[in-house]
Design a protein around this motif. Sequence first.
Motif, PDB file in Angstrom:
ATOM      1  N   MET A 245       0.831  -1.202   0.000  1.00 11.62           N
ATOM      2  CA  MET A 245       0.000   0.000   0.000  1.00 11.62           C
ATOM      3  C   MET A 245       0.876   1.268   0.000  1.00 11.62           C
ATOM      4  O   MET A 245       0.641   2.206  -0.766  1.00 11.62           O
ATOM      5  CB  MET A 245      -0.845  -0.046   1.292  1.00 11.62           C
ATOM      6  N   LEU A 263      -3.808   6.767   5.014  1.00  7.36           N
ATOM      7  CA  LEU A 263      -3.331   5.397   4.824  1.00  7.36           C
ATOM      8  C   LEU A 263      -3.531   4.567   6.089  1.00  7.36           C
ATOM      9  O   LEU A 263      -3.901   3.394   6.030  1.00  7.36           O
ATOM     10  CB  LEU A 263      -1.848   5.400   4.457  1.00  7.36           C
ATOM     11  N   ARG A 266      -6.894   3.299   6.358  1.00  4.06           N
ATOM     12  CA  ARG A 266      -7.108   2.142   5.470  1.00  4.06           C
ATOM     13  C   ARG A 266      -6.475   0.885   6.054  1.00  4.06           C
ATOM     14  O   ARG A 266      -7.014  -0.211   5.952  1.00  4.06           O
ATOM     15  CB  ARG A 266      -6.470   2.432   4.107  1.00  4.06           C
ATOM     16  N   TYR A 267      -5.302   1.045   6.650  1.00  4.97           N
ATOM     17  CA  TYR A 267      -4.581  -0.103   7.241  1.00  4.97           C
ATOM     18  C   TYR A 267      -5.359  -0.659   8.433  1.00  4.97           C
ATOM     19  O   TYR A 267      -5.516  -1.872   8.580  1.00  4.97           O
ATOM     20  CB  TYR A 267      -3.181   0.355   7.659  1.00  4.97           C
TER      21      TYR A 267
END
Length: 299
Positions: A245, A263, A266-267
């Motif tokens: 990613m 991010l 999202r993780y």
Amino acid sequence: MEIVPIDTHLTAIDHDLMAVPGVGATYVVQGEAVALVETGTSLTVAATLAGLDELGIARDAVGHILCTHIHMDHAGGAGYLAVNLPRARVYIHRESIPHLADPSKLMPSARRAVGEAAWPLTGDMLPVPLERLHPAEDLRLDLGRGVCLEALPTPGHSPDHVSFWDRRSGGMFLGDAAGLSMPRHGLDFPVTPVPTYDLETHRATIEMLRKQDIGRLYLTHYGVHDDTDDKLRLALEQIEGLAEMVRAVLADGGAEAVDVAALAARYVPYPDDGPAALVARSWSQMSVAGMLRYLKKRQ
Ligand SMILES: [Zn+2]
């Protein structure tokens, strides 16, 4: 604070790390001698001491304090515990002994890593007198009554990371070596933090752990897990996924294009108003930043 019985010789004290239950534990290992594994932060020491009182363990009966690595939630409480447990030796990887003896250089770097939002929940550190500090990476600690702790270096999450076999149960105190798993909060991910995260070493460590015959995992964050193989495989998939990613964003727009907070969400998707929201946010952002730093260094 909550006492969690695990085995005849083993108990966890949930010391409410980051002011949330089910996030952090100090383990109490009892043979003839008593050892603690993990210190929590300075802010959890009072809860740990209350736990020892409730277990009927006298302050001068604790002979050993084992830290898996130098991060604040694993070794930050060492100095305060050492004051309150006057006969205890403190063990950490040789390379980190200077930081426990004199935490002044560590604090600014820890603060940058943790971030301002979570810093007030991270506590401070007292120096541990040098003569009470001992290297952990070769440790074999016979506590009597068949209870023995044995070190296994597990670098990657941090270069100084050491895990400890509990030979009596065949389990292992894994610290942060292969990810956290907090079922109460539905959180399950490896932390890959700034500034010293190393993906290649981490991958090798998890592969090495998969070849060991580990019966149970005693996670600092959090508790006992019997699904060792699944946990280790998942951790490996997750670090590869995170690396992928971050690599994709780097390839698209370079380091400036990386929105760490986005991010991280999202993780580790987690509701903003959940009880462990600050834990999820702080540790996932630290992980994205750590992976980003590692990958940029590699470029
Ligand atoms: Zn850590």
